[in-house]
Motif scaffolding. Structure first.
Motif, mmCIF file in Angstrom:
data_model
loop_
_atom_site.group_PDB
_atom_site.id
_atom_site.type_symbol
_atom_site.label_atom_id
_atom_site.label_comp_id
_atom_site.label_asym_id
_atom_site.label_seq_id
_atom_site.Cartn_x
_atom_site.Cartn_y
_atom_site.Cartn_z
ATOM 1 N N ASP A 132 0.853 -1.191 0.000
ATOM 2 C CA ASP A 132 0.000 0.000 0.000
ATOM 3 C C ASP A 132 0.891 1.244 0.000
ATOM 4 O O ASP A 132 1.317 1.714 1.059
ATOM 5 N N PRO A 133 1.183 1.783 -1.194
ATOM 6 C CA PRO A 133 2.130 2.903 -1.299
ATOM 7 C C PRO A 133 1.668 4.193 -0.621
ATOM 8 O O PRO A 133 2.463 5.132 -0.507
ATOM 9 N N SER A 134 0.434 4.246 -0.145
ATOM 10 C CA SER A 134 0.015 5.466 0.563
ATOM 11 C C SER A 134 0.512 5.444 2.017
ATOM 12 O O SER A 134 0.480 6.457 2.704
ATOM 13 N N GLN A 135 0.958 4.283 2.475
ATOM 14 C CA GLN A 135 1.409 4.181 3.870
ATOM 15 C C GLN A 135 2.907 4.437 3.990
ATOM 16 O O GLN A 135 3.671 4.197 3.063
ATOM 17 N N GLN A 136 3.296 4.893 5.180
ATOM 18 C CA GLN A 136 4.721 5.049 5.490
ATOM 19 C C GLN A 136 5.053 4.197 6.712
ATOM 20 O O GLN A 136 4.179 3.947 7.546
ATOM 21 N N VAL A 137 6.290 3.758 6.790
ATOM 22 C CA VAL A 137 6.728 2.961 7.949
ATOM 23 C C VAL A 137 7.873 3.702 8.627
ATOM 24 O O VAL A 137 8.822 4.144 7.962
ATOM 25 N N LEU A 138 7.766 3.828 9.939
ATOM 26 C CA LEU A 138 8.848 4.430 10.718
ATOM 27 C C LEU A 138 9.714 3.297 11.270
ATOM 28 O O LEU A 138 9.238 2.478 12.052
ATOM 29 N N VAL A 139 10.960 3.245 10.810
ATOM 30 C CA VAL A 139 11.895 2.225 11.292
ATOM 31 C C VAL A 139 12.875 2.916 12.242
ATOM 32 O O VAL A 139 13.523 3.892 11.856
ATOM 33 N N ILE A 140 12.930 2.404 13.458
ATOM 34 C CA ILE A 140 13.845 2.996 14.454
ATOM 35 C C ILE A 140 14.873 1.945 14.853
ATOM 36 O O ILE A 140 14.517 0.818 15.205
ATOM 37 N N ALA A 141 16.150 2.303 14.751
ATOM 38 C CA ALA A 141 17.239 1.425 15.192
ATOM 39 C C ALA A 141 17.881 2.117 16.389
ATOM 40 O O ALA A 141 18.345 3.249 16.262
ATOM 41 N N SER A 142 17.869 1.464 17.547
ATOM 42 C CA SER A 142 18.397 2.142 18.733
ATOM 43 C C SER A 142 19.122 1.139 19.616
ATOM 44 O O SER A 142 18.566 0.090 19.949
ATOM 45 N N MET A 164 14.307 6.098 10.413
ATOM 46 C CA MET A 164 14.159 6.224 8.952
ATOM 47 C C MET A 164 12.672 6.178 8.613
ATOM 48 O O MET A 164 11.949 5.320 9.129
ATOM 49 N N LEU A 165 12.262 7.073 7.757
ATOM 50 C CA LEU A 165 10.898 7.006 7.256
ATOM 51 C C LEU A 165 10.958 6.320 5.898
ATOM 52 O O LEU A 165 11.650 6.789 4.992
ATOM 53 N N VAL A 166 10.252 5.190 5.780
ATOM 54 C CA VAL A 166 10.266 4.429 4.530
ATOM 55 C C VAL A 166 8.970 4.721 3.779
ATOM 56 O O VAL A 166 7.870 4.607 4.354
ATOM 57 N N SER A 167 9.115 5.121 2.520
ATOM 58 C CA SER A 167 7.909 5.486 1.766
ATOM 59 C C SER A 167 8.117 5.261 0.272
ATOM 60 O O SER A 167 9.240 5.019 -0.185
ATOM 61 N N ALA A 168 7.011 5.362 -0.461
ATOM 62 C CA ALA A 168 7.095 5.382 -1.921
ATOM 63 C C ALA A 168 7.663 6.744 -2.328
ATOM 64 O O ALA A 168 7.558 7.721 -1.591
ATOM 65 N N ASP A 169 8.284 6.787 -3.506
ATOM 66 C CA ASP A 169 8.844 8.022 -4.027
ATOM 67 C C ASP A 169 9.741 8.723 -3.000
ATOM 68 O O ASP A 169 9.518 9.888 -2.646
ATOM 69 N N PRO A 170 10.756 8.021 -2.496
ATOM 70 C CA PRO A 170 11.571 8.556 -1.394
ATOM 71 C C PRO A 170 12.460 9.712 -1.828
ATOM 72 O O PRO A 170 12.861 9.793 -2.992
ATOM 73 N N ALA A 171 12.789 10.572 -0.868
ATOM 74 C CA ALA A 171 13.611 11.748 -1.179
ATOM 75 C C ALA A 171 15.109 11.463 -1.083
ATOM 76 O O ALA A 171 15.907 12.225 -1.614
ATOM 77 N N LEU A 172 15.493 10.368 -0.387
ATOM 78 C CA LEU A 172 16.935 10.148 -0.176
ATOM 79 C C LEU A 172 17.502 8.973 -0.972
ATOM 80 O O LEU A 172 18.375 9.170 -1.815
ATOM 81 N N VAL A 173 17.047 7.767 -0.677
ATOM 82 C CA VAL A 173 17.640 6.578 -1.301
ATOM 83 C C VAL A 173 16.537 5.588 -1.701
ATOM 84 O O VAL A 173 15.734 5.177 -0.856
ATOM 85 N N ARG A 174 16.513 5.228 -2.995
ATOM 86 C CA ARG A 174 15.608 4.167 -3.474
ATOM 87 C C ARG A 174 16.318 2.840 -3.285
ATOM 88 O O ARG A 174 17.474 2.687 -3.673
ATOM 89 N N ILE A 175 15.627 1.880 -2.669
ATOM 90 C CA ILE A 175 16.268 0.585 -2.405
ATOM 91 C C ILE A 175 15.954 -0.380 -3.553
ATOM 92 O O ILE A 175 14.800 -0.528 -3.959
ATOM 93 N N ASP A 176 16.992 -1.041 -4.054
ATOM 94 C CA ASP A 176 16.858 -2.026 -5.142
ATOM 95 C C ASP A 176 16.095 -3.269 -4.670
ATOM 96 O O ASP A 176 16.044 -3.557 -3.475
#
Ligand code: CAA
Length: 391
Positions: A132-142, A164-176
């Motif tokens: 569901d590309p309308s959703q975002q996932v907040l990934v926290i590594a601590s 890290m905020l993971v989303s469609a159409d990201p502003a920083l890095v697209r993951i392969d």
């Protein structure tokens, strides 16, 4: 090979502790030659948590600027990855969810596999956003990395969080798409439930890491991944920064490429800048490497970065990302540097006192002293419950 998914890291923010111990202070205390720390393991200082800091306060501090910038309406999942968990049942992410006032219509979960957990979180997040590309996932590594005092591991401690905020159409890095995977049952580093400091077989852990590099690269190639020479830079898990150099040399050797010192430094040097002064942050460390790389490299637009995540025990993954043009405008370079520079230097005695702190387990009321000047505090234990405050 170009990236396919159009999903990736939209925002990245880090936090570290109130205090820092320079390796010079550790060396002066234990008589080690400073060159062993500065050159031999590649560490200058390590972050030390205050009495009122833990993985929750660090995680909340890393994630707060992301929620401030993007809001939380689209965040339906929070993944909290850690080795240094504070509860056997409740996810540390639920405390962060509460401290940040995230929507109740969310799933929150904690993930564990030593230093690898955040990469699992990132990969799971990519899957959720693909569904569901309308959703975002907040990934926290601590993580708070803690070894016994006066042990060889002591010089490789540290603490930090990355959100890290993971989303469609990201502003920083697209993951392969392709990922190289490797799992092997080894006892190189572990922490039984009754201990707060990790147990480690140092030399075994280094060879297990190198074996995993080879294993997941082999699988990555088999999955149709990019060629080694296609990458502009690499981000490795960095228990100490010299390990990234060892790992990259191993990978280049395996690939039959030039292992000249300058070639290695050009590929990974910039990714080590934050880890060198923060120390091991376990599952956050690869992504601290990414933050340092993006903050310092001239322009990586459209270029490929290789990621190597290793978690003792062991699980490793190699994957790639492509840097999104325009990413520089979305970086948090000044804030990242401020988080590192604001730390107060401890002397060895002050560090040792903090290291030796522990709470009675009788369910009594045990407030913590006010030490950390950040937005979030671990205020203490009351009736076996952890109490957190937001300023
Ligand atoms: N000047 C320059 N270099 C020096 C020196 C000097 N005066 N004295 C020693 N050195 C060099 C050594 O030659 C050695 O270099 P190489 O590894 O390139 O040979 C380096 O300093 C370290 O020396 P030792 O191996 O003698 O150090 P040690 O016995 O104290 O152990 C360690 C080092 C194994 C990293 C130890 O700190 C440790 O156990 N750390 C925790 C485990 C760890 O981080 N493992 C990494 C892989 S596991 C992982 O990645 C998961 C995780 O996060 C834990």
């Amino acid at each position: 090979m170009s990236s396919g998914s159009g999903i990736g890291i939209h925002d990245l923010s880090l936090a570290t502790t109130e205090f820092v111990l320079p390796h010079a202070a550790l060396a002066a205390y234990n008589g080690t030659e400073l060159g062993k720390y500065h050159v031999g393991i590649g560490q200058e200082s390590m972050s030390v948590p205050a009495a009122d800091e833990d993985i929750v306060t660090l995680g909340a501090a890393a994630a707060a600027p992301i929620v401030e910038r993007h809001g939380s309406d689209r965040i339906r999942t929070v993944v909290f990855a850690t080795e240094s968990s504070i509860d056997q049942a409740k996810s540390a992410g639920v405390y962060v969810h509460s401290l940040l006032g995230l929507p109740s219509a969310a799933r929150v979960v904690e993930l564990k596999q030593a230093c690898y957990g955040a990469t699992a979180g990132l990969q799971f997040a990519l899957g959720l956003v693909a569904r569901d590309p309308s959703q975002q996932v907040l990934v926290i590594a601590s993580d708070v990395s803690k070894y016994e005092l006066d042990s060889p591991g002591e010089a490789t401690q540290g603490a930090a969080a990355v959100a890290m905020l993971v989303s469609a159409d990201p502003a920083l890095v697209r993951i392969d798409g392709p990922s190289g995977l490797f799992t092997a049952d080894v006892m190189d580093f572990w922490r039984p439930n009754y201990r707060d400091a990790a147990l480690v077989d140092g030399q075994e852990s280094i060879s297990a890491y190198l074996q995993a590099v080879e294993g997941c690269w082999k699988d990555y190639s088999g999955q149709g991944g990019r060629g080694l020479e296609e990458f502009a830079a690499f981000c490795y898990h960095q228990p100490f920064t010299k390990m990234a150099f060892k790992a990259h040399r191993h990978l280049l050797n395996y690939g039959g490429l030039d292992t000249d010192q300058d070639v290695i430094a050009a590929a990974i040097g910039q990714s080590t800048a934050y880890n060198r002064v923060i120390g091991n942050s376990y599952t956050a460390s690869v992504y601290l490497g990414l933050a340092a790389l993006l903050d310092q490299a001239q322009d990586l637009s459209g270029q490929a970065i290789g990621f190597l995540s290793y978690g003792s025990g062991s699980v490793a993954e190699f994957f790639a990302g492509e840097v999104v043009p325009g990413y520089k405008e979305r970086l948090r370079t000044a804030e990242n540097l401020a988080a590192i520079e604001r730390r107060t230097e401890l002397d060895y005695a002050g560090y040792r006192q903090l290291h030796e702190r522990s709470f009675p387990t009788d369910g009594g009321d045990y407030p913590t002293p006010v030490q950390n000047g950040g937005q979030f505090r671990f205020a203490g234990l009351r009736g076996h419950k952890r109490i957190y405050e937001r300023r």
